[in-house]
Design an enzyme around this catalytic site. Structure first.
Site, PDB file in Angstrom:
ATOM      1  N   ASP A   1      -7.712 -17.173   1.820  1.00 26.63           N
ATOM      2  CA  ASP A   1      -7.492 -17.920   3.063  1.00 26.63           C
ATOM      3  C   ASP A   1      -8.809 -17.903   3.843  1.00 26.63           C
ATOM      4  O   ASP A   1      -9.847 -17.470   3.332  1.00 26.63           O
ATOM      5  CB  ASP A   1      -6.283 -17.366   3.843  1.00 26.63           C
ATOM      6  CG  ASP A   1      -6.552 -16.040   4.532  1.00 26.63           C
ATOM      7  OD1 ASP A   1      -7.646 -15.463   4.325  1.00 26.63           O
ATOM      8  OD2 ASP A   1      -5.680 -15.566   5.276  1.00 26.63           O
TER       9      ASP A   1
ATOM     10  N   CYS B   1      -7.305 -12.207   1.260  1.00 19.92           N
ATOM     11  CA  CYS B   1      -7.035 -12.603   2.643  1.00 19.92           C
ATOM     12  C   CYS B   1      -7.460 -11.442   3.522  1.00 19.92           C
ATOM     13  O   CYS B   1      -8.101 -10.503   3.037  1.00 19.92           O
ATOM     14  CB  CYS B   1      -5.575 -13.024   2.859  1.00 19.92           C
ATOM     15  SG  CYS B   1      -4.332 -11.738   2.681  1.00 19.92           S
TER      16      CYS B   1
ATOM     17  N   THR C   1      -5.967  -8.827   5.173  1.00 20.38           N
ATOM     18  CA  THR C   1      -5.477  -7.508   4.776  1.00 20.38           C
ATOM     19  C   THR C   1      -5.110  -7.435   3.295  1.00 20.38           C
ATOM     20  O   THR C   1      -4.892  -6.352   2.769  1.00 20.38           O
ATOM     21  CB  THR C   1      -4.201  -7.139   5.557  1.00 20.38           C
ATOM     22  OG1 THR C   1      -3.172  -8.081   5.190  1.00 20.38           O
ATOM     23  CG2 THR C   1      -4.429  -7.165   7.060  1.00 20.38           C
ATOM     24  N   GLY C   2      -4.946  -8.576   2.675  1.00 21.02           N
ATOM     25  CA  GLY C   2      -4.455  -8.638   1.295  1.00 21.02           C
ATOM     26  C   GLY C   2      -2.948  -8.709   1.220  1.00 21.02           C
ATOM     27  O   GLY C   2      -2.389  -9.108   0.191  1.00 21.02           O
TER      28      GLY C   2
ATOM     29  N   GLY D   1      -0.593 -10.592   2.901  1.00 20.34           N
ATOM     30  CA  GLY D   1       0.041 -11.923   2.836  1.00 20.34           C
ATOM     31  C   GLY D   1      -0.052 -12.496   1.437  1.00 20.34           C
ATOM     32  O   GLY D   1       0.922 -13.051   0.901  1.00 20.34           O
TER      33      GLY D   1
ATOM     34  N   HIS E   1      -2.281   1.130 -14.903  1.00 22.20           N
ATOM     35  CA  HIS E   1      -0.889   1.538 -14.697  1.00 22.20           C
ATOM     36  C   HIS E   1       0.049   0.368 -14.414  1.00 22.20           C
ATOM     37  O   HIS E   1       1.238   0.448 -14.736  1.00 22.20           O
ATOM     38  CB  HIS E   1      -0.788   2.529 -13.526  1.00 22.20           C
ATOM     39  CG  HIS E   1      -1.344   3.889 -13.872  1.00 22.20           C
ATOM     40  ND1 HIS E   1      -1.230   4.972 -13.025  1.00 22.20           N
ATOM     41  CD2 HIS E   1      -2.024   4.326 -14.961  1.00 22.20           C
ATOM     42  CE1 HIS E   1      -1.814   6.030 -13.590  1.00 22.20           C
ATOM     43  NE2 HIS E   1      -2.311   5.659 -14.757  1.00 22.20           N
TER      44      HIS E   1
ATOM     45  N   ARG F   1       4.576   4.798 -20.860  1.00 23.66           N
ATOM     46  CA  ARG F   1       5.530   4.896 -19.739  1.00 23.66           C
ATOM     47  C   ARG F   1       5.266   3.798 -18.692  1.00 23.66           C
ATOM     48  O   ARG F   1       6.191   3.366 -17.998  1.00 23.66           O
ATOM     49  CB  ARG F   1       5.461   6.283 -19.097  1.00 23.66           C
ATOM     50  CG  ARG F   1       4.166   6.596 -18.371  1.00 23.66           C
ATOM     51  CD  ARG F   1       4.118   8.045 -17.893  1.00 23.66           C
ATOM     52  NE  ARG F   1       2.961   8.332 -17.076  1.00 23.66           N
ATOM     53  CZ  ARG F   1       1.731   8.526 -17.530  1.00 23.66           C
ATOM     54  NH1 ARG F   1       1.490   8.474 -18.831  1.00 23.66           N
ATOM     55  NH2 ARG F   1       0.726   8.804 -16.715  1.00 23.66           N
ATOM     56  N   HIS F   2       4.017   3.336 -18.616  1.00 20.56           N
ATOM     57  CA  HIS F   2       3.703   2.287 -17.639  1.00 20.56           C
ATOM     58  C   HIS F   2       4.280   0.944 -18.069  1.00 20.56           C
ATOM     59  O   HIS F   2       4.673   0.136 -17.222  1.00 20.56           O
ATOM     60  CB  HIS F   2       2.189   2.204 -17.433  1.00 20.56           C
ATOM     61  CG  HIS F   2       1.613   3.477 -16.912  1.00 20.56           C
ATOM     62  ND1 HIS F   2       1.954   3.986 -15.675  1.00 20.56           N
ATOM     63  CD2 HIS F   2       0.765   4.374 -17.480  1.00 20.56           C
ATOM     64  CE1 HIS F   2       1.321   5.132 -15.492  1.00 20.56           C
ATOM     65  NE2 HIS F   2       0.600   5.389 -16.578  1.00 20.56           N
TER      66      HIS F   2
HETATM   67  C1  RB5 Z   1      -5.308 -14.235   8.907  1.00 24.31           C
HETATM   68  O1  RB5 Z   1      -5.585 -14.043  10.259  1.00 24.31           O
HETATM   69  C2  RB5 Z   1      -4.560 -13.040   8.360  1.00 24.31           C
HETATM   70  O2  RB5 Z   1      -3.292 -12.976   8.901  1.00 24.31           O
HETATM   71  C3  RB5 Z   1      -4.490 -13.128   6.873  1.00 24.31           C
HETATM   72  O3  RB5 Z   1      -5.778 -13.240   6.350  1.00 24.31           O
HETATM   73  C4  RB5 Z   1      -3.860 -11.954   6.154  1.00 24.31           C
HETATM   74  O4  RB5 Z   1      -4.402 -10.744   6.598  1.00 24.31           O
HETATM   75  C5  RB5 Z   1      -2.388 -11.915   6.137  1.00 24.31           C
HETATM   76  O5  RB5 Z   1      -1.779 -11.067   5.466  1.00 24.31           O
END
Ligand code: RB5
Length: 142
Positions: free
Chosen positions: A8, A65, A67-68, A70, A98, A132-133
């Site tokens: 994004d 994105c 935080t990763g 979303g 794993h 196991r994985h």
């Molecule tokens: C964008 O502002 C932010 O919400 C998106 O990049 C992400 O972190 C969502 O999980």
């Protein structure tokens, strides 16, 4: 190997750097966007990437994105996808060894581009351990 990649607006610059990094390694890359820093919705690029991995149009995927989370939440709605969030090289190794992640997810606002390249390299070089994985990942689909 062919890798699909998406981000994004928060991950646009990291995606561009990773595309160059992968191409320097001789890996073919399919870019699913976005290529603009204008605010957009991660699901609009995550779903096309997930479909391409499920159909075998690309071998693996990378999604970025802020935080990763979303991206990971969206991608993991697809039955054929195991999208794993990694923020260190060791987690990059483990998410393959794993969890056999077929999409690597990284948080652009919390790691450096250098770290993202190291994590990507480790994930690409790692092997799924099976055993196991394998039993565990087989229990994931609903
Ligand atoms: C964008 O502002 C932010 O919400 C998106 O990049 C992400 O972190 C969502 O999980």
């Amino acid at each position: 190997m062919k890798i699909g990649i998406c981000a994004d607006h928060a991950g646009v610059q990291m995606k561009a750097e990773l595309i160059s990094y992968l191409q320097r390694k001789g890996i073919e890359v399919k870019n699913f966007g976005t290529d603009s820093e204008v605010s957009m919705d991660y699901a609009d690029v995550a779903h096309p990437l997930a479909c391409a991995v499920e159909k075998g149009e690309v071998d693996r995927g990378i999604a970025i994105c802020g935080t990763g989370n979303g991206m990971a939440m969206t991608l993991n709605k697809h039955q054929g996808i195991r999208a794993g969030l990694a923020w260190s090289s060791e987690i990059g190794r483990l998410v393959k060894a794993h969890n056999d992640a077929n999409i690597l997810v990284m948080p652009a606002r919390f790691i450096t581009v250098s770290a993202a390249k190291r994590i990507t390299g480790t994930w690409l070089e790692s092997e799924f351990e099976g055993g196991r994985h394998l039993r565990r990942i087989q229990k994931i689909p609903v």
